[in-house]
Design a protein around this motif. Structure first.
Motif, mmCIF file in Angstrom:
data_model
loop_
_atom_site.group_PDB
_atom_site.id
_atom_site.type_symbol
_atom_site.label_atom_id
_atom_site.label_comp_id
_atom_site.label_asym_id
_atom_site.label_seq_id
_atom_site.Cartn_x
_atom_site.Cartn_y
_atom_site.Cartn_z
ATOM 1 N N UNK A 143 0.844 -1.195 0.000
ATOM 2 C CA UNK A 143 0.000 0.000 0.000
ATOM 3 C C UNK A 143 0.879 1.245 0.000
ATOM 4 N N UNK A 144 0.855 1.964 -1.119
ATOM 5 C CA UNK A 144 1.573 3.237 -1.253
ATOM 6 C C UNK A 144 3.041 3.124 -0.841
ATOM 7 N N UNK A 145 3.681 2.058 -1.300
ATOM 8 C CA UNK A 145 5.075 1.812 -0.934
ATOM 9 C C UNK A 145 6.015 2.665 -1.775
ATOM 10 N N UNK A 146 6.999 3.240 -1.113
ATOM 11 C CA UNK A 146 8.050 3.982 -1.794
ATOM 12 C C UNK A 146 9.409 3.513 -1.302
ATOM 13 N N UNK A 147 10.402 3.622 -2.173
ATOM 14 C CA UNK A 147 11.756 3.221 -1.793
ATOM 15 C C UNK A 147 12.755 4.181 -2.400
ATOM 16 N N UNK A 148 13.684 4.632 -1.573
ATOM 17 C CA UNK A 148 14.796 5.435 -2.057
ATOM 18 C C UNK A 148 16.073 4.946 -1.385
ATOM 19 N N UNK A 149 17.174 5.162 -2.052
ATOM 20 C CA UNK A 149 18.478 4.812 -1.487
ATOM 21 C C UNK A 149 19.141 6.083 -0.987
ATOM 22 N N UNK A 150 19.400 6.135 0.311
ATOM 23 C CA UNK A 150 20.023 7.327 0.879
ATOM 24 C C UNK A 150 19.142 8.547 0.704
ATOM 25 N N UNK A 151 19.758 9.635 0.233
ATOM 26 C CA UNK A 151 19.040 10.886 0.035
ATOM 27 C C UNK A 151 18.635 11.077 -1.428
ATOM 28 N N UNK A 152 18.801 10.044 -2.232
ATOM 29 C CA UNK A 152 18.465 10.151 -3.647
ATOM 30 C C UNK A 152 16.971 10.137 -3.891
ATOM 31 N N UNK A 153 16.573 10.279 -5.146
ATOM 32 C CA UNK A 153 15.148 10.255 -5.487
ATOM 33 C C UNK A 153 14.561 8.863 -5.290
ATOM 34 N N UNK A 154 13.263 8.763 -5.170
ATOM 35 C CA UNK A 154 12.607 7.473 -5.016
ATOM 36 C C UNK A 154 12.752 6.654 -6.300
ATOM 37 N N UNK A 155 13.141 5.411 -6.149
ATOM 38 C CA UNK A 155 13.233 4.516 -7.304
ATOM 39 C C UNK A 155 11.923 3.766 -7.504
ATOM 40 N N UNK A 156 11.138 3.644 -6.442
ATOM 41 C CA UNK A 156 9.782 3.109 -6.522
ATOM 42 C C UNK A 156 8.853 4.097 -5.825
ATOM 43 N N UNK A 157 7.704 4.368 -6.464
ATOM 44 C CA UNK A 157 6.812 5.408 -5.936
ATOM 45 C C UNK A 157 5.366 4.920 -5.904
ATOM 46 N N UNK A 158 4.738 5.046 -4.737
ATOM 47 C CA UNK A 158 3.299 4.774 -4.592
ATOM 48 C C UNK A 158 2.900 3.429 -5.193
ATOM 49 N N UNK A 159 3.632 2.380 -4.826
ATOM 50 C CA UNK A 159 3.360 1.034 -5.338
ATOM 51 C C UNK A 159 2.267 0.381 -4.486
ATOM 52 N N UNK A 160 1.152 0.026 -5.139
ATOM 53 C CA UNK A 160 0.047 -0.636 -4.446
ATOM 54 C C UNK A 160 -0.440 -1.820 -5.281
ATOM 55 N N UNK A 161 -0.503 -2.991 -4.669
ATOM 56 C CA UNK A 161 -1.034 -4.186 -5.325
ATOM 57 C C UNK A 161 -1.189 -5.276 -4.280
ATOM 58 N N UNK A 162 -1.834 -6.366 -4.659
ATOM 59 C CA UNK A 162 -1.886 -7.528 -3.773
ATOM 60 C C UNK A 162 -1.733 -8.792 -4.599
ATOM 61 N N UNK A 163 -1.179 -9.821 -3.979
ATOM 62 C CA UNK A 163 -0.977 -11.126 -4.599
ATOM 63 C C UNK A 163 -1.917 -12.103 -3.909
#
Length: 219
Positions: free
Chosen positions: A5-25
């Motif tokens: 739900x609305x997952x985001x990921x960034x490395x350090x202080x850089x920009x987000x590499x994944x933004x607002x990821x929502x899904x279910x398996x």
């Protein structure tokens, strides 16, 4: 089984590499994760396998909020997930047979209870004559098949596969896909990360398309 739900990921202080990821398996589902090279498919799989933590958002796996998990609880959840890494991660001092049977040995099973299973699976993936060979002697495609067999041997509740047919010819790719389909029919949820359009066209499955850090779903 897995919910983002609305997952985001960034490395350090850089920009987000994944933004607002929502899904279910869902249980017993089959889906492809696709997108251009560098889109973040491997990163998303690593989040699903608990190898990375998100910088924001909720990840729920088998009913557990991963943000609340204690370190000693994670191996128990990972045991329910089979994963095929792009770089194989085989143990060079172990034979093909020993690499594939390792998850069963770790769980404490006696070899007499699983040897026939391992040999049958290795025959199916075309490695019946390579059971006693060490990984440095194997070709890239053979290593890929060992990695797949190792992920499947314990019949995981969900299988995550990162480009599982990237090092094999089209004929074997179709054979491996049939293996994934049979595993899915037995109740295992399957997520295959791939850019192989021909592979995806062989089965009617949901496509999760990752592009520029965002995810779109097509049922």
């Amino acid at each position: 089984m897995i919910r983002f739900e609305n997952v985001g990921l960034r490395y350090g202080m850089g920009p987000e590499v994944l933004r607002d990821i929502s899904f279910y398996i869902p249980h017993g589902s089959f889906q492809f994760l696709t997108g251009p090279s560098g889109a973040g498919k491997t990163t998303l799989l690593r989040l699903m396998f608990l190898a990375l933590k998100p910088t924001r958002g909720l990840i729920n796996i088998f009913g557990h909020d991963t943000a609340l998990l204690k370190r000693h609880d994670m191996p128990k959840l990972r045991q329910r997930i089979g994963i095929v890494f792009q770089d194989f991660r085989l143990l060079d001092h172990m034979t093909t047979y020993e690499n594939v049977s390792l998850p069963l040995r770790v769980r404490g099973r006696e070899e007499a209870t699983y040897r026939a299973e391992v040999e049958e699976l290795l025959q199916w993936v075309g490695l019946g004559e390579r059971m006693d060979v060490l990984p440095p002697v194997l070709s890239g495609g053979e290593k890929q098949r060992v990695a797949i067999a190792r992920a499947l041997i314990d019949q995981p509740e969900i299988l995550l596969a990162d480009e599982p047919t990237g090092n094999v010819d089209p004929v074997l790719a179709r054979r491996l896909l049939r293996l994934f389909i049979e595993l899915n029919r037995s109740g295992t949820a399957v997520v295959i990360a791939t850019h192989d359009v021909n592979l995806m066209e062989q089965i009617d499955a949901r496509r999760m398309i990752l592009n520029d850090g965002r995810l779109e779903l097509y049922d």
